[in-house]
Design an enzyme around this catalytic site. Structure first.
Site, mmCIF file in Angstrom:
data_model
loop_
_atom_site.group_PDB
_atom_site.id
_atom_site.type_symbol
_atom_site.label_atom_id
_atom_site.label_comp_id
_atom_site.label_asym_id
_atom_site.label_seq_id
_atom_site.Cartn_x
_atom_site.Cartn_y
_atom_site.Cartn_z
ATOM 1 N N HIS A 129 0.845 -1.211 0.000
ATOM 2 C CA HIS A 129 0.000 0.000 0.000
ATOM 3 C C HIS A 129 0.881 1.261 0.000
ATOM 4 C CE1 HIS A 129 -2.878 2.934 1.492
ATOM 5 N NE2 HIS A 129 -3.797 2.051 1.822
ATOM 6 N N GLU B 264 -1.097 1.367 -5.125
ATOM 7 C CA GLU B 264 -0.927 0.128 -4.370
ATOM 8 C C GLU B 264 -0.994 -1.082 -5.305
ATOM 9 O OE1 GLU B 264 -4.051 0.385 -1.346
ATOM 10 O OE2 GLU B 264 -4.006 2.547 -1.604
#
Ligand code: BG6
Length: 279
Positions: free
Chosen positions: A157, A257
């Site tokens: 992420h 991400e």
């Protein structure tokens, strides 16, 4: 675990333990809380690639806001809302299982305290392999060590540092996306891909390479083993409601991400590698 000459363990009371890496190619920092890369600054251009919120908690009381959080074994909210968003390993203590300086850079392998947790039934072994060279290469490896298949989701992420969200372009991302802000409506990716409001999108079946084009520089991102690219910026109102964001923090960050959001089934003894390379 013996650390290699380019790696130092920074340990201070009430602050997360971090590995500081200073080799021929780059400076980098990895928090053992969350197995979380916090910083990557290659020496050839001395430009930090990752963003950390000025208000991020760095005492282990909450997942870190910035860097590269590891989401596993689910992505986003769990169906059962008593479980934390993005899984449970980003709030665990990780430990180093391998650390070596090589001609290509420093290789560090970390493993979480446990891969077992409420909300996930699989029996898995997980590790994060980080290579700090001219580029930052991160692999999240999941292995099924149980007696039956399981399904998992995951993400690297990453929060990227940019100069100004309103001037940035995301190149190399096209096709349809699921808009998490519009009841999961499927929409067409804009071209050029620019930002002027809160953004929370799951791009399905993306290409491997994309690029964040900031005002005076670009950051290249390569993803492998993913089924989605998630693009997130909380913008003004959402940030105001987050205890770990400053009011203007959203202006200098963009999350891109490399993720598995569609459920990856892992057979017994099978291994999966989700990877992101940042240059
Ligand atoms: C993104 C999600 O990946 O992470 C967003 O798509 C979410 O919906 C964001 O808000 C941040 O999540 P968290 O749990 O770190 O606040």
């Amino acid at each position: 675990m013996q650390l290699s000459p380019s790696v130092t363990l920074e340990s201070h009371p009430s602050v997360i333990d971090c590995l500081e890496i200073n080799n021929a190619f780059a400076f980098a920092k990895i928090s053992l809380f969350g197995g979380h890369v916090l910083s990557f600054c290659p020496k050839h251009d001395q430009r930090e690639r990752l963003w950390i919120s000025d208000k991020s908690k760095l005492d282990g009381s909450k997942a870190i806001r910035g860097g590269v959080p590891v989401c596993w074994p689910w992505f986003g909210p769990h169906n059962d809302t008593q479980y934390p968003a993005h899984g449970y390993v980003r709030e665990q203590q990780w430990h180093v299982t391998h650390c070596q300086d090589t001609v290509k850079g420093t290789e560090i392998i970390l493993a979480p305290e446990t891969c077992v947790g409420a909300g996930f039934d699989g029996l898995a072994a997980v590790c994060l392999k980080v290579t700090i060279g001219k580029q930052l290469h991160i692999e999240l490896i999941t292995e099924n060590i149980g007696n039956s298949p399981f399904t998992f989701n995951a993400a690297l992420h990453s929060y990227f540092k940019i100069e100004d969200i309103e001037q940035v372009r995301l190149n190399g991302v096209s096709g349809q996306y699921i808009d998490k802000l519009a009841q999961g409506n499927v929409l067409q990716t804009p071209s050029p891909y620019t930002f002027s409001a809160e953004t929370d999108r799951i791009h399905l079946n993306p290409l491997n390479n994309c690029q964040i084009q900031s005002t005076s520089y670009s950051t290249n991102i390569q993803s492998d083993g993913h089924d989605s690219l998630v693009v997130w910026n909380p913008w003004i109102d959402k940030s105001a409601g987050m205890s770990d964001m400053t009011h203007d923090g959203y202006q200098t960050m963009l999350c891109v991400e490399s993720a598995i959001t569609q459920g990856r089934v892992l057979a017994v003894n099978e291994k999966h590698c989700l990877a992101q390379t940042i240059a």
